[in-house]
Design a protein around this motif. Sequence first.
Motif, short mmCIF file in Angstrom:
data_model
loop_
_atom_site.label_atom_id
_atom_site.label_comp_id
_atom_site.label_asym_id
_atom_site.label_seq_id
_atom_site.Cartn_x
_atom_site.Cartn_y
_atom_site.Cartn_z
N UNK A 25 0.84 -1.19 0.00
CA UNK A 25 0.00 0.00 0.00
C UNK A 25 0.88 1.25 0.00
N UNK A 26 0.76 2.11 0.99
CA UNK A 26 1.59 3.32 1.03
C UNK A 26 3.06 2.96 1.14
N UNK A 27 3.37 1.85 1.80
CA UNK A 27 4.75 1.38 1.89
C UNK A 27 5.32 1.01 0.52
N UNK A 28 4.45 0.57 -0.39
CA UNK A 28 4.88 0.28 -1.75
C UNK A 28 5.34 1.54 -2.47
N UNK A 29 4.60 2.61 -2.26
CA UNK A 29 5.01 3.89 -2.86
C UNK A 29 6.32 4.38 -2.25
N UNK A 30 6.45 4.21 -0.93
CA UNK A 30 7.69 4.61 -0.27
C UNK A 30 8.86 3.76 -0.75
N UNK A 31 8.63 2.46 -0.90
CA UNK A 31 9.69 1.58 -1.39
C UNK A 31 10.14 1.95 -2.79
N UNK A 32 9.18 2.27 -3.65
CA UNK A 32 9.51 2.69 -5.01
C UNK A 32 10.31 3.99 -4.99
N UNK A 33 9.87 4.95 -4.16
CA UNK A 33 10.59 6.22 -4.05
C UNK A 33 12.00 6.01 -3.49
N UNK A 34 12.13 5.07 -2.56
CA UNK A 34 13.44 4.76 -1.98
C UNK A 34 14.39 4.25 -3.06
N UNK A 35 13.93 3.31 -3.86
CA UNK A 35 14.79 2.73 -4.90
C UNK A 35 15.15 3.80 -5.94
N UNK A 36 14.20 4.63 -6.29
CA UNK A 36 14.48 5.70 -7.24
C UNK A 36 15.54 6.66 -6.70
N UNK A 37 15.46 6.98 -5.42
CA UNK A 37 16.44 7.88 -4.81
C UNK A 37 17.81 7.22 -4.70
N UNK A 38 17.84 5.92 -4.39
CA UNK A 38 19.12 5.20 -4.36
C UNK A 38 19.79 5.29 -5.73
N UNK A 39 19.01 5.07 -6.78
CA UNK A 39 19.55 5.17 -8.15
C UNK A 39 20.06 6.58 -8.43
N UNK A 40 19.27 7.58 -8.06
CA UNK A 40 19.64 8.97 -8.32
C UNK A 40 20.96 9.33 -7.64
N UNK A 41 21.18 8.79 -6.45
CA UNK A 41 22.41 9.08 -5.70
C UNK A 41 23.58 8.20 -6.10
N UNK A 42 23.35 7.24 -7.00
CA UNK A 42 24.41 6.35 -7.41
C UNK A 42 24.76 5.30 -6.36
N UNK A 43 23.83 5.02 -5.48
CA UNK A 43 24.03 3.99 -4.44
C UNK A 43 23.55 2.64 -4.94
N UNK A 44 23.98 1.56 -4.29
CA UNK A 44 23.49 0.23 -4.69
C UNK A 44 21.97 0.14 -4.59
N UNK A 45 21.38 -0.57 -5.51
CA UNK A 45 19.93 -0.77 -5.53
C UNK A 45 19.60 -2.22 -5.20
N UNK A 46 18.37 -2.48 -4.81
CA UNK A 46 18.00 -3.84 -4.43
C UNK A 46 18.00 -4.80 -5.62
N UNK A 47 18.19 -6.07 -5.31
CA UNK A 47 18.08 -7.08 -6.35
C UNK A 47 16.62 -7.35 -6.67
N UNK A 48 15.73 -6.93 -5.76
CA UNK A 48 14.31 -7.16 -5.94
C UNK A 48 13.52 -6.06 -5.26
N UNK A 49 12.54 -5.51 -5.97
CA UNK A 49 11.58 -4.57 -5.41
C UNK A 49 10.20 -5.20 -5.54
#
Length: 87
Positions: A25-49
């Motif tokens: 639910x709302x955590x899914x949106x937060x998880x998606x935003x988290x992964x997008x921000x990790x990518x934007x910062x050049x940090x490692x991203x999850x193997x699975x979202x």
Amino acid sequence: MALIDELIAAILGHLDRPFAVFGHSLGGLAGFALVRELERRGLPTPVLLVVSGSEPGGRRRRRQLHELADAGLYEAKKRGRNCLGVA
């Protein structure tokens, strides 16, 4: 963005090994935003979202079954949508 910054700060010391992100639910949106921000910062991203209980971004929201009048509910059921709102 405060939540995402806090999440990144909390996991920063653990990004040296494989990880997954799950949100419902709302955590899914937060998880998606988290992964997008990790990518934007050049940090490692999850193997699975995994996102559950949330519509995909950029998709037009269809009316939920509980919002339909009786005639609309009947038509939705005829088209094959079940009463849980899942196509």
